[in-house]
Design an enzyme around this catalytic site. Structure first.
Site, short mmCIF file in Angstrom:
data_model
loop_
_atom_site.label_atom_id
_atom_site.label_comp_id
_atom_site.label_asym_id
_atom_site.label_seq_id
_atom_site.Cartn_x
_atom_site.Cartn_y
_atom_site.Cartn_z
N TYR A 139 -10.74 55.76 -0.23
CA TYR A 139 -11.06 54.61 0.61
C TYR A 139 -9.80 53.92 1.10
CZ TYR A 139 -15.73 54.80 -1.58
OH TYR A 139 -16.96 55.21 -2.04
N ARG B 26 -15.76 46.66 -3.87
CA ARG B 26 -15.92 45.20 -3.84
C ARG B 26 -15.57 44.58 -5.19
NH1 ARG B 26 -21.54 43.99 -3.18
NH2 ARG B 26 -22.05 46.17 -3.52
N ASP C 69 -17.73 40.42 -0.79
CA ASP C 69 -17.37 40.91 0.54
C ASP C 69 -17.86 39.91 1.58
OD1 ASP C 69 -20.12 41.30 0.75
OD2 ASP C 69 -20.01 43.49 0.91
N ASP D 123 -22.17 50.86 1.91
CA ASP D 123 -22.71 49.55 2.30
C ASP D 123 -22.70 49.40 3.82
OD1 ASP D 123 -23.04 48.80 -0.34
OD2 ASP D 123 -21.10 47.79 -0.47
#
Length: 242
Positions: A76, A184, A90, A48
């Site tokens: 992550y 997310r 988000d 993203d």
């Protein structure tokens, strides 16, 4: 380097760049250096715009490797803001609801996280590239249309707490997971499990398969590499350049 036959570049995607922005930049520099009108350039695993980190860019015949490259395990570092939600899960959209957080302790977080480890079902975000009746979900969501997405099966290998700020109610996690995991959506689900709501405020992909963030080039470094390195030109391309 032989970008026409195929090369692989490991890029640290900048904040607010789309994955396509990175591909477009690399392709543009290659076309100029090679004096070509077209060359295959692709990427393995979309990030993203609000995420940074490891992005694998491939050229030429190496684009055939995309499916296998993006199948690798991902790692992550995610920062979640507890106590508030947004429609996109988000910072792309504004906060739409707030919740009390006084009851949340580190122990409460530690008790909740094991629920999300292993083989789980996850409903993707409405603001995602998933298709609904042939349309991208994010296009429908941005128009205010209701989006219903079916849960997907995925695997989360581990979730470790890196930091928990009880004053700001921010939670930083290191997550190792399979392809197709929406961090997310995980932020949403962890917030719900804690009875407070939550949304993602920071995301950095630190590994894809065997490729770590320390092996990645910035976009500028990749551009400089293409401009200055010796490039192999196949015989059938040499006349065009000469």
């Amino acid at each position: 380097m032989d970008f026409i036959t195929g090369e692989t570049l490991y890029i640290d995607k900048p904040l607010e760049w789309t994955s396509f922005d990175v591909v477009k930049r690399i392709r543009g520099v290659l076309l100029h250096r090679l004096h070509r009108k077209k060359i295959k350039v692709g990427h393995a695993g979309t990030l993203d715009p609000l995420a940074t980190g490891v992005m694998i860019v491939v050229t030429g015949r190496s684009t055939k490797l995309i499916e296998s490259l993006q199948a690798g395990v991902k790692e992550y570092v995610a920062t979640i803001q507890l106590g508030a939600t947004t429609p996109s899960f988000d910072l792309e959209t504004e906060i739409d609801a707030t919740y009390p957080t006084e009851h949340i302790t580190r122990q409460a977080v530690e008790d909740v996280l094991p629920r999300f480890i292993g083989r789980i079902e996850q409903v993707p975000p409405a603001f995602s590239a998933c298709k609904v009746d042939g349309h991208r979900a994010y296009n429908m969501a941005r128009k205010g249309k209701e989006v219903e997405l079916k849960p997907k099966i995925l695997v989360i290998d581990s979730i470790d707490i890196e930091d928990f700020d009880t004053e700001c109610m921010t939670l930083r996690l290191r997550i190792v997971c399979s392809k197709g995991t929406y961090i997310r959506a995980l932020a949403r689900d962890i917030g719900e499990a804690l009875g407070s709501g939550g949304h993602l405020i920071g995301l950095r992909r630190t590994r894809v398969g065997d490729v770590g963030i320390d092996e990645c080039l910035t976009v500028d470094q990749a551009v400089e590499l293409i401009r200055t390195t010796d490039i192999v030109i196949p015989d059938e391309e040499q006349d065009r350049i000469d």
